[in-house]
Design a protein around this motif. Sequence first.
Motif, PDB file in Angstrom:
ATOM      1  N   ALA A  51     -59.702   2.045  51.066  1.00  0.00           N
ATOM      2  CA  ALA A  51     -59.415   3.058  52.090  1.00  0.00           C
ATOM      3  C   ALA A  51     -59.354   4.368  51.540  1.00  0.00           C
ATOM      4  O   ALA A  51     -59.750   5.484  52.185  1.00  0.00           O
ATOM      5  CB  ALA A  51     -58.077   2.709  52.904  1.00  0.00           C
ATOM      6  N   THR A  52     -58.745   4.563  50.293  1.00  0.00           N
ATOM      7  CA  THR A  52     -58.912   5.752  49.710  1.00  0.00           C
ATOM      8  C   THR A  52     -60.250   5.980  49.537  1.00  0.00           C
ATOM      9  O   THR A  52     -60.864   7.392  49.353  1.00  0.00           O
ATOM     10  CB  THR A  52     -58.270   5.690  48.334  1.00  0.00           C
ATOM     11  N   THR A  53     -61.286   5.227  48.939  1.00  0.00           N
ATOM     12  CA  THR A  53     -62.804   5.370  48.619  1.00  0.00           C
ATOM     13  C   THR A  53     -63.378   6.195  49.831  1.00  0.00           C
ATOM     14  O   THR A  53     -64.009   6.809  49.469  1.00  0.00           O
ATOM     15  CB  THR A  53     -63.173   4.360  48.137  1.00  0.00           C
ATOM     16  N   ALA A  54     -63.000   5.501  50.680  1.00  0.00           N
ATOM     17  CA  ALA A  54     -63.701   6.079  52.160  1.00  0.00           C
ATOM     18  C   ALA A  54     -62.999   7.270  52.663  1.00  0.00           C
ATOM     19  O   ALA A  54     -62.699   7.101  53.961  1.00  0.00           O
ATOM     20  CB  ALA A  54     -64.044   4.898  53.034  1.00  0.00           C
ATOM     21  N   ALA A  55     -62.822   8.363  51.894  1.00  0.00           N
ATOM     22  CA  ALA A  55     -62.232   9.306  52.523  1.00  0.00           C
ATOM     23  C   ALA A  55     -62.940  10.143  53.454  1.00  0.00           C
ATOM     24  O   ALA A  55     -63.934   9.972  53.728  1.00  0.00           O
ATOM     25  CB  ALA A  55     -61.744  10.452  51.433  1.00  0.00           C
TER      26      ALA A  55
END
Length: 108
Positions: free
Chosen positions: A25-29
């Motif tokens: 989820a963090t990677t796909a900001a």
Amino acid sequence: MSVDQTQDIAGGDEKATATVEAMAATTAASYPVAPGYRLNVRSGPGTNYSIVRVLSEGAEVRINCQTPGTWVSGPYGTSNIWDNIGSGQYVSDAYIRTGSDGYVAPRC
């Protein structure tokens, strides 16, 4: 360590799986498209690929991964980084405000 590598290490452990999901989820900001631009979304990482849709002014994108492609000059400089925003959907990073001249997501 990439998300895929973490998943392999995590195995069936529920706590580790939750960590992997949080990392993904963090990677796909979300990142904004440069103000005042309608941005072509292409089928691959380059200007020679077909346009599959156009993002409207003020749009934001979630970057799944990034890959090198053709060089493009835009409001955020000149870059050969292309952002994957969906299956078969790429935009030039030169039009996305990521706050970096380099990679901000895993490589595709």
